[in-house]
Structure formats: C-alpha cells, structure tokens
Design an enzyme around this catalytic site. Structure first.
Site, short mmCIF file in Angstrom:
data_model
loop_
_atom_site.label_atom_id
_atom_site.label_comp_id
_atom_site.label_asym_id
_atom_site.label_seq_id
_atom_site.Cartn_x
_atom_site.Cartn_y
_atom_site.Cartn_z
N GLU A 490 26.65 0.17 10.34
CA GLU A 490 26.82 -0.52 9.06
C GLU A 490 27.97 -1.50 9.20
O GLU A 490 27.76 -2.66 9.49
CB GLU A 490 27.05 0.49 7.94
CG GLU A 490 26.93 -0.12 6.55
CD GLU A 490 26.74 0.94 5.49
OE1 GLU A 490 26.89 0.59 4.31
OE2 GLU A 490 26.46 2.11 5.82
N GLU A 754 34.42 9.19 3.15
CA GLU A 754 33.54 8.39 2.30
C GLU A 754 33.19 9.15 1.02
O GLU A 754 33.09 8.54 -0.05
CB GLU A 754 32.26 8.04 3.06
CG GLU A 754 31.25 7.27 2.24
CD GLU A 754 30.03 6.89 3.05
OE1 GLU A 754 29.35 5.91 2.68
OE2 GLU A 754 29.73 7.56 4.06
#
Length: 921
Positions: A490, A754
C-alpha cells in the site's frame, strides 16, 4: 546616547525557503527567515536589515550588494520575500541579517547562503536516456533462481566518459529520473540522498536534485554514471497487482547535467545524450515493495571509473528531448538518518537466523557476509512482529519484502540494498555461512530528513513509550509522501491520515516544506468538479474523496499558515479549498452532506460503535467551510469570507436540526459524534454542558475506554480536558486494557498500530487483509501531550507561535511533564513538577513572542526569573485571577513559577471551543 551592542539578542537558524543552506532553490523570490535567542527577559527585535551579494566578502561592500533592505522597523522574522536583483540560475547568494532589539541596540547578526537551481527550461541541455531494447544484450542471471520477472527489467547502469581541460573551481550536477536513481562520479557515490527524486504527481511535476561535485571531478578523464531502478515510476505501488507502469511509464530513464566552471569564467556542460552507454550490473532486480536481488558475481569493479574495461556496453536510446515538468526539490530528501544495531540474534535452524532490532522501523538492513563461497544465495526476509517465534508476514499481503544476495566469493562482503525499503523489527537471514553475530547485521533507518522540532517527556514510562511510538511511526511513514503504512502493498498518501496527524507531526519535526510540497500533489489530484482524491499522488484509487479525507485539502494549508506562517502555501491552495467546499455545497443544497461522499469511511476503525456517516460528513463540511472563512480573512478577502461565513452558519444550523436533540444528545450517541460537535462548534451554547455530560457518561460506561477511530481519537483527550473533564482525559491516557494505547504498549509495540485490535489476547491477530503495526493515525494524541499535558500552545488568533498559550495541566498519575518546541520564531519550553505540596512551572518564551501562562491554582505564590527570586513587576507580569487560576502575561525570557499544588485541576466548562474553532456565524 547611542545604545551599546547587546549580544544577548542572538540571531540563529537563518533559512532560505525554510531550509538550511539549500542547494538548488527553484523559487524566483525565495523567502528568508531567522530565529532569535536571548537570556534576557523582554528581549525582542525592533528592526532588521538584510543584505545579499554573490560573494560573502562583498557583504561588507555596499557597491557590490545585490540587495540591501535598509533598516526596517519590524519585529518580523518569518518568510520575508527576496526583493533584490533578479536571481540567476545556478548561482550562490550569500545573505546576512542584522537585528536591533527593543531598546535600539544591535544584536548579534547571522550569515548564510542559498544557491539557485536551473530556473528555466532553457537552462537544460540534457535529454532523457534509457535502455535501447534493440541493442541491449539480454540479461541472464547466472546460477540460482532468477529474480521474479514481475519485478520488471533490471536497473540501468549508465555511464558517460568525458574530459575536462582543467580542474574546475566549481561543479554542479543536476539530475533526476523516471524511477529512482543513485548518481556516481569517478568511482564514488554522489551525495547521500536515497530514493531520489522522490514521489510526486509525475504527470504534473518531477523533482530534480542539485549536487556539489566540485571535489569529485578532476582535470583530464572523468566518468559520470548512475544506477536507475523502477521505483514509483514503473515498479509496484499501492495494492494494484499491476506495476506502476500502468500509471506513469513502462521503463526507467535518466536525465542529468553536470556543469563545470573554470577560473577564467568559462564552463563545460556534460549532459545525458546519445553518447551514454549502458551495461548489466550486479543488481538484477529492484522493487520498492518486493525487494532487491543482487548477484555479486556480476559486479564490474570500477565500472564507473575511467579505467573500466568497455566489454558488454551498448548505446542508450534517447527517449525524450523534452525535459517535462521539472521542479527543484523543495523539501528535505530521504536519507539514512541512523543505524540501529541488533539487540538479539537467534538461530532457528542451519544457517537460519532471526535478528531483532528492538524497534519497529523503516529502511533496510546492512549485512556483513564472511567467508561465503561464490554463488551462495542468502535471503533477508522482513517482518514487524513474530508469531510462535517466526516471522509474521501475512499482513504484508503482496509485498514480498525479501532481499537476496548471491555472494561473489570474497573473504568479507557487505550487502545493503539501495532501491527498496521495508517496515520491520525483525529480519530472517537464511543460508548465512557460519555464525551470524549481532555486529554483522545493522538496520538502516530511512525517511525524509526533516529537522527535529520538539521533545516531550514525563514521569510515566508508559506515556514516554507512547511518545516514542508516535515519533517512530512518523519517521517510518514520512518516506517521500505521508504514507499510511510502510510495510505492506500500500504505502499510499491517504489524506485523512495526514490531516489528522499533521498537528502532532509538526510538534515532533519541522514538516513545513514536506507538507507544502505534498499539498501540490493533493491539488494536482483534484478533479474539475472540485473533488479531491482519497490519496495523493492519485494512483490505484480514482474516486472522489470521502468526508475527512478530502477535507485535508483545506485543513493542511490552514495548518501550515497557523504553525509556520506560510501565507504562500495558503494562497496557492485557496482556490482548491473553495472548490472543494463548493463541490460539497453543489451536490448537497440542503447543507447536509449525504451525496457525493466517495467511499464514506466514517470514523475509520472505531471500536464496537458506528458514528452516523452523514453526521461526520456534515461536521467536516462545516469545519472546512469555517477554515475557508478564516483563510479568506488571513488573505485579505473580506467579501469571500462573508460569503462562506453565511454558508457556515447554514451548515451549523442544519447540523443542529438534523443531529442534536433538545437535551444535548447527538445522534448515534458515540464518542466521536459528541467530539465532532463539541470540537467544531456545532452545538448551541446552552447545550454544551449537557453534551459534555453525555460524552463523559459514554466514556465511563465503557470502563474508561475509548471507542474512537481515526477521526475521533485526535479530539478525545483535548475536548474532555477543554470542557472540564481533565480526570477522564488522564484516565484514558495510561489505560492498558483493550482498546487503548497502553494495550499495544503492554504487548511490546514500539510504533502506533493501525487498529486497536491489531492483536488481542482473546482473538490473536486481526485480519491480515489490513493489519499494520506501524501506522501513525491513532498517535494523533501527541499534539495534546505537547499542548496541554506539558502546556505549549498558541492563542486562537496567533500565527506561528507569536502569542504563546502556556497551559500546563497536572493530572492523572503524573508528577512532572515537560516539552521543548522549536517554533518558527525560536525555542519555547514549558514544564511542571509536583513536590511537597508545591507546583513549579518552568517556561521559556522566545524573543519576539509573548505568552499567556495559565497557572492551575488560584494562589500563585511567587515568580522567579532565571532561578533567582523576583517580584512580579508591573509591565512585565500581570496577575489576573480567574476561575481557572491565574493568567500571567509574559514577555520573552525564562520563568519559574511556584504555586500551591492544586488538589484537582478542573477548568470550567467552556461556553464554546477555545482551540479548535472560532465562532464565525
């Protein structure tokens, strides 16, 4: 009587375009800044004078000055535009600033320089060169497995031999790549930049770098070279299974120009042209996500020196005569900033070891290989965390994060990849010969080399670890763009993550130029209807941005103005800011943002609750509109401000009508819903106390735990403390039960996770589809640590910390806390300590700034200056008792305040937000 010199007013940190001695400035009117330091209370600048010349010696000769501002009666020290002679390309300019203090006495001046880059396209003689598919020999790695062909073609090894008739007095290299590159000159690496030229919206802007190579060139034969890999241009980026060639271009290319100047004033230019050659090298494949494959047997010693043999070389192809949209790099580049030694190396089988660096970080590994036979294939596999003693790599998704080294047979060889980076704490080294010692494996930390700006520490080790985790998360995710995670497939520049974390980021580092440069990518991604994208640069995700995501295009330019005084960034962004608000208004005429919301992520990764998405969207619609009002006022656009002020009033009314009940309840009843309403000023003043009560009750009903996601977490502690619930804010901070910051720390986190449930005792690892252990968003509480726990902030109307608001907030289990902040104007400090029933506050206010110091007690008992007892003097300190304690008006200087320790510091509930919003309707 003429005032005598007062060396205690010292100019330091002179900067051009907010950079220290930049090489290659691309602005025609660069801005000059400096900071002030003094040990004397009340010191301030009353006037300045800037002089500039092409030679340092000429600064003392008025007839040779290119600019003399004359004495300007002003206390300003920030971003003063160049107003001298027109700047020429590739020229060094020296400048000096002299200052006078508040008495008229001269202070200690400072002198520095900047150098312009190539300011026009006509300055470039270079053409783009790359691999000629018709003449390049096939690349066939000998021996073991070939690199994965999906990585693309091997990097280019480029060289150009040239002769200089004399030794230059000055030589500069200007270079860039479609890909990432490492420049070489006469057998040496040029500079210390990594992953240059960085990642921008390549179709609109491609950065070039400037290097001083005077000491590397010589009379006679020279060789200019470069290695160029795919990078963001044509390698894997994001979670798109295709390589970036589908977004930008298919193959890497190089553009460079060396300019050598001689004592007689003549010069010689060596640029990329058809005379360059290419040949295979030791790097067989390189990809930012996948890794790097090096076969040392293919190394050609001295390939970038004049003495190298010519075997295997072929001519390059000229790919493009037009240089394209080149811009000078305006912010600190990516560099290796430190090495981290392995704290442990454990053997897991024959030739297989796992090294633990004790810190989740971003970069690569330098491995020393001893006694390996030629052809021995050693692999390095990276991971953030272990599962049952082995690497946990499921969360990397498609990113292989494997570096491969095929030994060349030397007694000692060193392998360190240069065209990839990984997020890891652990590295598995497989097929290593002999015993691997900790001294033979070193992690190398990579990130944009932004200057450190602040430190925070306190009496609680857990909170200190939280601050460390925040800082390391910022380091690891500020690589070319502010990324969402550094390890998996990502690594995109998500807008919401950046705007939520920007206040914390600017506490830890000077991110002024980093964010200003990235904002150009954000604006480049805006569509014709005014919609931003979720990510910038806009790749892999081609849809209009969601609420809180697209709003970064409004929030970050305002933040750059508020924190750094960057009016130019605000002005350049203003049209895009209004276009975004107009886009929302056009598709939501009832002023409730329910249409054209993109993917509408809501309060991303909130726990066990769902904040209504139209509530969150409408709150951000109001916030962005309010910022447009404030920005228009700052830019001197009263008619525009009036238009959007009326719009903001309408949105606020729509929010109250749609989402707020008569008893102060906010629809959904979530922590984030209340936080948005309170922080963004979206409640009638009469309902604020009730809403605060509902918020507090919701937190307490969860066992003093949070439920907030990315959006709400940044507001949680600040809003609670601002509205008189300091004890509750402090109870959340050291909480160690899930969900909390302390939960991850208790389980070994060294960066911010996260998600709150990245790993739990009950469920183990969360879904590998999205579970990064290095992701700064939930670390947005760092701004509160500096701003309230330690107490360094600024008043709502202040810009660039001209008016400090020092509000230290004793509470919780802390006995002391302190912070230092290198503001745009100079160093500020604030800290407090509790001992023997006394509260002691220390503060430093930089020259030219003033401060309001809120003492959290109603009985201040004395003020000491510089450690010595001193009376409260009229005109310097004034005491104004308030319900919240005492407000001391401070000039610049060092202060120590001693007061009776407060039993419980609970400020009154504010009738409206103080720090997050200003009434505009």
């Amino acid at each position: 009587m003429t005032p005598t010199a007062d060396p205690s007013l010292l100019v330091y940190g002179p900067r051009t375009e907010q950079l220290h001695e930049p090489l290659g400035v691309g602005e025609q009117h660069p801005r000059l800044s400096w900071k002030l330091r003094s040990e004397r209370r009340g010191a301030a600048q009353s006037a300045y004078r800037i002089t500039a010349a092409e030679r340092a010696d000429d600064l003392d000769t008025s007839s040779r000055l290119l600019w003399d501002s004359g004495r300007r009666e002003s206390g300003e020290t920030l971003l003063i535009p160049w107003n001298g002679a027109a700047l020429r390309s590739a020229t060094r300019y020296h400048w000096r600033v002299e200052v006078w203090d508040e008495t008229g006495a001269p202070g200690t001046p400072a002198q520095t320089w900047f150098e312009t880059g190539l300011l026009t396209h006509d300055d470039w003689q270079a053409v783009w060169v790359g691999r000629d598919p018709h003449s390049a020999p096939p690349v066939e790695p000998p021996g073991d497995e070939d690199p994965d062909p999906s990585w693309g073609t091997p990097p280019l090894y480029l060289r150009r031999e040239f002769e200089l008739r004399d030794t230059p007095v000055r030589a500069r290299l200007y270079a860039t790549a479609r890909g990432v590159y490492e420049p070489r000159l006469n057998g040496s690496r040029v500079g210390d930049l990594e992953l240059a030229p960085g990642w921008t919206e390549y179709h609109r802007r491609l950065q070039y770098q400037s290097y001083d190579v005077t000491t590397l060139v010589r009379e006679g034969r020279n060789v200019l070279g470069a290695i160029v890999a795919h990078g963001w241009w044509s390698g894997h980026i994001g979670f798109d299974p295709r390589r970036a060639a589908h977004h930008y271009g298919g193959e890497p290319a190089y553009l460079a120009q060396l300019v050598a100047e001689f004592a007689d004033g003549s010069r010689q230019v060596v640029a990329t042209d058809p005379d360059w050659t290419e040949h295979p090298g030791a790097i067989r494949a390189a990809d930012l996500l996948m890794g790097q494959h090096v076969d040392a047997r293919c190394e050609i010693p001295g390939w970038d020196t004049p003495e190298a043999v010519a075997a295997g070389r072929c001519q390059v192809a000229v790919l493009d005569h037009a240089t394209g949209p080149l811009v000078a790099e305006p912010d600190p580049p990516v560099r290796v900033t430190r090495g981290v030694a392995a704290v442990a190396v454990r053997q897991r089988g024959p030739g297989r070891y796992i090294a633990d660096f004790g810190q989740n970080l971003v970069g690569r590994v330098r491995l020393t290989v001893r006694g390996a036979a030629a052809g021995r294939r050693i692999t390095l596999r990276h991971a953030e965390i272990l599962a049952d003693g082995d690497l946990y790599v499921d969360n990397l998704r498609r990113a292989r994060a494997i570096d491969t080294y095929v030994a060349g047979g030397g007694e000692v060889e060193v392998f360190e990849p240069q065209f990839t980076f990984h997020g890891f704490r652990y590295v598995e080294i497989d097929n290593y010969p002999g015993d691997l010692q900790p001294r033979d494996v070193m992690a190398r930390v990579l990130h944009n080399d932004v200057p450190r700006a602040g430190t925070f520490e306190c009496s609680d080790p857990m909170i200190n670890q939280l601050q460390s985790n925040i800082v390391w998360g910022q380091r690891g995710n500020f690589v070319a763009v502010p990324t969402d995670c550094p390890q998996r497939d990502e690594r995109l520049g998500w807008l919401a993550d950046a705007q939520i974390f920007a206040p914390t980021a600017s506490r830890n580092a000077d991110v002024s130029t980093f964010f200003a440069r990235w904002m150009r990518d954000v604006i480049d991604g805006q569509d014709t209807d005014g919609a931003f994208r979720d990510v910038a640069p806009a790749v892999t995700i081609d849809r209009e941005a969601a609420p809180a995501w697209g709003d970064a295009g409004v929030i970050i330019p305002w933040h750059l103005w508020r924190i750094y005084g960057d009016r130019r960034a605000l002005r350049r962004s203003f049209g895009a800011m209004t276009a975004w608000v107009d886009h929302i208004r056009r598709h939501n005429p009832d002023l409730r943002w329910r249409r054209r919301t993109g993917n509408s992520y809501g309060d991303w990764l909130q726990i066990d609750v769902t904040t209504p998405r139209d509530l969150l969207a409408t709150a951000y619609f109001a916030r962005s509109t309010e910022i447009v009002v404030l920005s228009a006022e700052a830019l001197g656009l009263p008619e525009v401000a009036a238009e959007y002020r009326a719009l903001h009033g309408g949105i606020r009314s729509a929010f109250i009508d749609s989402f707020v009940s008569a008893d102060g309840r906010v629809e959904g009843g979530t922590q984030t819903g209340y936080l948005l309403a309170l922080a963004f000023g979206l409640l009638p003043e009469s309902l604020i106390p009730a809403a605060v009560g509902h918020l507090a009750a919701e937190v307490e009903s969860r066992g003093t735990r949070l439920t907030t996601g990315f959006v709400g977490t940044a507001l949680l502690c600040p809003v609670l403390a601002e509205h008189g619930r300091t004890g509750l804010a402090y109870a959340l901070l050291p909480q160690e039960e899930f969900p909390s910051w302390g939960h991850s720390i208790r389980h070994g986190a060294t960066t911010i996770w996260e998600r709150w449930d990245g790993w739990t005792e009950q469920s183990g690892f969360q879904s590998a589809a999205m579970n990064s252990f290095n992701h700064y968003s939930l670390g947005s509480v760092g701004d509160w640590l500096f701003g309230r726990v330690a107490g360094i902030d600024q008043t709502p109307g202040s810009v660039a910390y001209r008016e400090l608001l020092l509000r230290p907030l004793p509470g919780g289990r802390l006995t002391w806390a302190r912070a230092e902040q290198e503001t745009a104007r100079g160093r500020a400090e604030c800290g407090w300590a509790l001992a023997d029933g006394r509260l002691t506050i220390t503060a430093v206010v930089p020259p030219g700034a003033t401060a309001l110091l809120e003492v959290p007690t109603s009985e201040p008992s004395g003020v000491r200056e510089g450690g010595e007892p001193a009376a409260i003097r009229p005109g310097v300190l004034a005491v104004e008792p308030t319900d919240a304690g005492a407000l001391l008006h401070l000039a610049s200087g060092h202060y120590v305040v001693s007061a009776a320790a407060p039993d419980t510091h609970t400020p009154p509930v504010s009738s409206r937000p103080v720090l997050f919003s200003r009434e505009t309707s």
